[in-house]
Design a protein around this motif. Structure first.
Motif, PDB file in Angstrom:
ATOM      1  N   MET A   1       0.849  -1.196   0.000  1.00 12.22           N
ATOM      2  CA  MET A   1       0.000   0.000   0.000  1.00 12.22           C
ATOM      3  C   MET A   1       0.881   1.240   0.000  1.00 12.22           C
ATOM      4  SD  MET A   1      -3.074   1.051   2.604  1.00 12.22           S
ATOM      5  CE  MET A   1      -2.100   0.613   4.031  1.00 12.22           C
ATOM      6  N   ASN A   2       0.527   2.196  -0.848  1.00 13.01           N
ATOM      7  CA  ASN A   2       1.331   3.399  -1.003  1.00 13.01           C
ATOM      8  C   ASN A   2       1.090   4.368   0.149  1.00 13.01           C
ATOM      9  OD1 ASN A   2       3.070   5.195  -2.147  1.00 13.01           O
ATOM     10  ND2 ASN A   2       1.678   5.878  -3.749  1.00 13.01           N
ATOM     11  N   ASN A   3       2.175   4.914   0.705  1.00 13.21           N
ATOM     12  CA  ASN A   3       2.069   5.936   1.743  1.00 13.21           C
ATOM     13  C   ASN A   3       2.549   7.256   1.163  1.00 13.21           C
ATOM     14  OD1 ASN A   3       1.748   7.222   4.233  1.00 13.21           O
ATOM     15  ND2 ASN A   3       3.872   6.827   4.797  1.00 13.21           N
ATOM     16  N   LEU A   4       1.644   8.201   0.987  1.00 17.40           N
ATOM     17  CA  LEU A   4       1.977   9.478   0.364  1.00 17.40           C
ATOM     18  C   LEU A   4       2.457  10.466   1.422  1.00 17.40           C
ATOM     19  CD1 LEU A   4      -1.122   9.782  -2.006  1.00 17.40           C
ATOM     20  CD2 LEU A   4       1.070   8.662  -2.440  1.00 17.40           C
ATOM     21  N   THR A   5       3.530  11.165   1.116  1.00 20.85           N
ATOM     22  CA  THR A   5       4.067  12.159   2.038  1.00 20.85           C
ATOM     23  C   THR A   5       3.881  13.550   1.458  1.00 20.85           C
ATOM     24  OG1 THR A   5       6.273  12.071   1.049  1.00 20.85           O
ATOM     25  CG2 THR A   5       5.816  10.523   2.846  1.00 20.85           C
ATOM     26  N   ALA A   6       3.978  14.542   2.317  1.00 17.88           N
ATOM     27  CA  ALA A   6       3.764  15.924   1.883  1.00 17.88           C
ATOM     28  C   ALA A   6       4.732  16.307   0.779  1.00 17.88           C
ATOM     29  CB  ALA A   6       3.911  16.868   3.080  1.00 17.88           C
ATOM     30  N   GLN A   7       5.974  15.785   0.847  1.00 15.52           N
ATOM     31  CA  GLN A   7       6.985  16.171  -0.125  1.00 15.52           C
ATOM     32  C   GLN A   7       6.617  15.758  -1.547  1.00 15.52           C
ATOM     33  OE1 GLN A   7       7.564  14.849   2.827  1.00 15.52           O
ATOM     34  NE2 GLN A   7       8.641  16.542   3.840  1.00 15.52           N
ATOM     35  N   LYS A   8       5.720  14.773  -1.678  1.00 18.33           N
ATOM     36  CA  LYS A   8       5.313  14.330  -3.006  1.00 18.33           C
ATOM     37  C   LYS A   8       4.341  15.311  -3.658  1.00 18.33           C
ATOM     38  CE  LYS A   8       5.921   9.348  -2.281  1.00 18.33           C
ATOM     39  NZ  LYS A   8       5.282   8.014  -2.342  1.00 18.33           N
ATOM     40  N   ILE A  29      -5.975   2.055  -2.993  1.00 17.73           N
ATOM     41  CA  ILE A  29      -5.904   2.197  -1.540  1.00 17.73           C
ATOM     42  C   ILE A  29      -4.544   2.779  -1.154  1.00 17.73           C
ATOM     43  CG2 ILE A  29      -5.648   0.858   0.567  1.00 17.73           C
ATOM     44  CD1 ILE A  29      -8.473   1.145   0.028  1.00 17.73           C
ATOM     45  N   HIS A  30      -4.562   3.795  -0.269  1.00 16.36           N
ATOM     46  CA  HIS A  30      -3.325   4.433   0.155  1.00 16.36           C
ATOM     47  C   HIS A  30      -3.530   5.145   1.487  1.00 16.36           C
ATOM     48  CE1 HIS A  30      -5.617   7.667  -1.779  1.00 16.36           C
ATOM     49  NE2 HIS A  30      -4.894   8.519  -1.063  1.00 16.36           N
ATOM     50  N   THR A  31      -2.455   5.607   2.057  1.00 19.63           N
ATOM     51  CA  THR A  31      -2.497   6.464   3.246  1.00 19.63           C
ATOM     52  C   THR A  31      -1.613   7.678   2.952  1.00 19.63           C
ATOM     53  OG1 THR A  31      -0.575   5.431   4.295  1.00 19.63           O
ATOM     54  CG2 THR A  31      -2.735   4.462   4.769  1.00 19.63           C
ATOM     55  N   HIS A  32      -1.630   8.660   3.854  1.00 10.34           N
ATOM     56  CA  HIS A  32      -0.707   9.777   3.710  1.00 10.34           C
ATOM     57  C   HIS A  32      -0.340  10.342   5.067  1.00 10.34           C
ATOM     58  CE1 HIS A  32      -4.597  11.790   3.834  1.00 10.34           C
ATOM     59  NE2 HIS A  32      -4.884  11.334   2.641  1.00 10.34           N
ATOM     60  N   SER A  33       0.709  11.148   5.070  1.00 15.36           N
ATOM     61  CA  SER A  33       1.276  11.650   6.324  1.00 15.36           C
ATOM     62  C   SER A  33       0.674  12.987   6.749  1.00 15.36           C
ATOM     63  CB  SER A  33       2.795  11.815   6.168  1.00 15.36           C
ATOM     64  OG  SER A  33       3.090  12.802   5.175  1.00 15.36           O
ATOM     65  N   PHE A  34      -0.284  13.479   6.011  1.00 18.40           N
ATOM     66  CA  PHE A  34      -0.868  14.788   6.275  1.00 18.40           C
ATOM     67  C   PHE A  34      -2.387  14.658   6.388  1.00 18.40           C
ATOM     68  CE2 PHE A  34       0.241  14.054   1.849  1.00 18.40           C
ATOM     69  CZ  PHE A  34      -0.996  14.079   1.227  1.00 18.40           C
ATOM     70  N   TYR A  35      -3.020  15.723   6.850  1.00 10.96           N
ATOM     71  CA  TYR A  35      -4.478  15.787   6.873  1.00 10.96           C
ATOM     72  C   TYR A  35      -4.983  16.167   5.482  1.00 10.96           C
ATOM     73  CZ  TYR A  35      -4.262  15.704  11.975  1.00 10.96           C
ATOM     74  OH  TYR A  35      -4.029  15.350  13.271  1.00 10.96           O
ATOM     75  N   GLN A  68      -4.908   7.166   7.796  1.00 10.38           N
ATOM     76  CA  GLN A  68      -6.179   6.547   7.435  1.00 10.38           C
ATOM     77  C   GLN A  68      -6.122   6.017   6.002  1.00 10.38           C
ATOM     78  OE1 GLN A  68      -9.221   9.570   8.569  1.00 10.38           O
ATOM     79  NE2 GLN A  68      -9.828   8.074  10.120  1.00 10.38           N
ATOM     80  N   VAL A  69      -6.796   4.903   5.784  1.00  7.93           N
ATOM     81  CA  VAL A  69      -6.726   4.191   4.507  1.00  7.93           C
ATOM     82  C   VAL A  69      -7.947   4.527   3.666  1.00  7.93           C
ATOM     83  CG1 VAL A  69      -6.662   1.916   3.428  1.00  7.93           C
ATOM     84  CG2 VAL A  69      -5.443   2.320   5.564  1.00  7.93           C
ATOM     85  N   HIS A  70      -7.692   4.879   2.393  1.00  7.58           N
ATOM     86  CA  HIS A  70      -8.817   5.143   1.500  1.00  7.58           C
ATOM     87  C   HIS A  70      -8.352   5.087   0.055  1.00  7.58           C
ATOM     88  CE1 HIS A  70      -8.118   9.528   0.294  1.00  7.58           C
ATOM     89  NE2 HIS A  70      -7.065   9.195   1.004  1.00  7.58           N
ATOM     90  N   ASN A 112      -6.574   3.850  21.037  1.00 12.17           N
ATOM     91  CA  ASN A 112      -6.685   2.387  21.101  1.00 12.17           C
ATOM     92  C   ASN A 112      -7.147   1.742  19.805  1.00 12.17           C
ATOM     93  OD1 ASN A 112      -5.998   2.575  23.891  1.00 12.17           O
ATOM     94  ND2 ASN A 112      -8.155   2.981  24.380  1.00 12.17           N
ATOM     95  N   ILE A 113      -6.951   2.439  18.679  1.00 15.93           N
ATOM     96  CA  ILE A 113      -7.245   1.852  17.380  1.00 15.93           C
ATOM     97  C   ILE A 113      -6.261   2.431  16.368  1.00 15.93           C
ATOM     98  CG2 ILE A 113      -8.998   3.600  16.841  1.00 15.93           C
ATOM     99  CD1 ILE A 113     -10.471   1.475  15.215  1.00 15.93           C
ATOM    100  N   SER A 114      -5.728   1.588  15.508  1.00 13.53           N
ATOM    101  CA  SER A 114      -4.728   2.067  14.556  1.00 13.53           C
ATOM    102  C   SER A 114      -5.399   2.961  13.518  1.00 13.53           C
ATOM    103  CB  SER A 114      -4.046   0.888  13.866  1.00 13.53           C
ATOM    104  OG  SER A 114      -4.936   0.248  12.974  1.00 13.53           O
ATOM    105  N   PRO A 115      -4.686   3.977  13.022  1.00 11.39           N
ATOM    106  CA  PRO A 115      -5.261   4.861  11.999  1.00 11.39           C
ATOM    107  C   PRO A 115      -5.777   4.088  10.790  1.00 11.39           C
ATOM    108  CG  PRO A 115      -3.217   5.779  12.811  1.00 11.39           C
ATOM    109  CD  PRO A 115      -3.315   4.396  13.395  1.00 11.39           C
ATOM    110  N   ALA A 116      -5.072   3.016  10.400  1.00 15.07           N
ATOM    111  CA  ALA A 116      -5.452   2.265   9.208  1.00 15.07           C
ATOM    112  C   ALA A 116      -6.807   1.584   9.353  1.00 15.07           C
ATOM    113  CB  ALA A 116      -4.384   1.226   8.889  1.00 15.07           C
ATOM    114  N   LYS A 117      -7.256   1.387  10.602  1.00 18.51           N
ATOM    115  CA  LYS A 117      -8.540   0.720  10.832  1.00 18.51           C
ATOM    116  C   LYS A 117      -9.627   1.683  11.300  1.00 18.51           C
ATOM    117  CE  LYS A 117      -6.442  -3.757  11.969  1.00 18.51           C
ATOM    118  NZ  LYS A 117      -6.316  -4.822  13.004  1.00 18.51           N
ATOM    119  N   SER A 118      -9.286   2.944  11.455  1.00 20.85           N
ATOM    120  CA  SER A 118     -10.258   3.899  11.974  1.00 20.85           C
ATOM    121  C   SER A 118     -11.233   4.354  10.892  1.00 20.85           C
ATOM    122  CB  SER A 118      -9.537   5.113  12.568  1.00 20.85           C
ATOM    123  OG  SER A 118      -8.765   5.761  11.575  1.00 20.85           O
TER     124      SER A 118
END
Length: 289
Positions: A1-8, A29-35, A68-70, A112-118
């Motif tokens: 799964m790709n994790n996108l960072t702000a620098q990208k 499906i991906h996550t990122h380090s920013f809001y 968070q995953v989406h 008490n819940i991982s971001p990926a499952k929230s």
């Protein structure tokens, strides 16, 4: 799964970055380090989330926290604005936004819940609320494009206004509760339907049963623009589409969108798009290389 960072996405030393997706392509499906705040302008599609697939549509606001995953699939002319915000900006809590009720729903991950499952927060704006949000975004983007003195500070202030308005709506789905909302909706639809015509203030007053001052104040509050500037923008958007999608000559396009003088139309278009109609067609037209 790709994790996108702000620098990208952005290299400037700014706390935010806007990306207008027209249309939004399918995205795995991906996550990122920013809001990220995704505001759906029109169309529909499917959002992929930890809890399954959810249909999204015009007016939806999606609040995504780091980790968070989406993803997106099955797009049908889905157009959206992505507002990406560095975590450091949220952590600074400028203007103490965290004191607003339900702020934690927007910007705090559950314990008490991982971001990926929230669960991902999503709510819907009505037509008038979407107009107000888009008006703030358009004003902020104009500030970014022109870059007058202290534009970064001014733009950040607009970002806070956007967040504040979204929080107000989230806390009270009928916000703003005003008796002029229906009148404003009528005015906006009237201009969008009749932008090619020579509309007068008297026309707007009679159509909405409002005074001149109420027309001006209400229209500016909802759209961000005075009514005749909004009409001009509708003409420019229509002209830009015709320049791209048709072979009509520029004089014909000028007449088609409501101008009797093609030279005046060309001056207005250049002021609005920062290029002449001819240059715009050469750069974006269907026959460009």
């Amino acid at each position: 799964m790709n994790n996108l960072t702000a620098q990208k996405f952005w290299t400037e030393n700014l706390p935010w970055h806007f990306e207008f997706r027209n249309p939004q392509p399918p995205f795995p499906i991906h996550t990122h380090s920013f809001y990220e705040i995704a505001i759906i302008y029109k169309g529909e599609g499917i959002q992929l989330t930890p809890s399954g697939e959810e249909k999204i549509r015009a007016g939806d606001v999606i609040i995504l926290k780091p980790g968070q995953v989406h993803g997106y699939k099955e797009m049908d002319n889905l157009v959206l604005m992505n507002i990406m915000i560095r975590s450091s900006f949220i952590d600074e809590d400028i203007m103490e936004l965290s004191n607003i009720p339900k702020y934690t729903d927007f910007f705090v991950l559950p314990k008490n819940i991982s971001p990926a499952k929230s669960s991902i927060l999503r709510f819907n704006l009505n037509t008038m609320q979407l107009f107000e949000i888009r008006a703030l975004i358009d004003t902020m983007q104009d500030e970014i494009t022109r870059q007058p003195m202290a534009w970064a500070i001014s733009s950040t202030t607009y970002l806070i206004q956007i967040i504040l308005l979204l929080l107000r709506i989230y806390n009270n789905p009928s916000y703003p509760e005003t008796g002029t909302a229906n009148h404003a909706d009528l005015l906006i639809k009237y201009i969008e339907k009749n932008f090619r015509k020579n509309i007068t203030m008297q026309d707007l007053m009679e159509y909405s049963n409002m005074s001149e001052s109420s027309v001006l104040r209400t229209f500016k509050r909802i759209t961000g623009y005075p009514p005749f500037e909004y009409q001009m923008r509708q003409r420019m958007f229509a002209a830009s589409r015709e320049l791209i999608d048709t072979d009509m000559d520029i004089t014909q396009i000028a007449y088609d969108v409501g101008y009797n003088d093609s030279n005046y139309f060309s001056r207005c278009f250049k002021k609005f798009m920062n290029m002449t109609p001819r240059d715009y067609r050469m750069q974006f037209g269907k026959d460009r290389d």
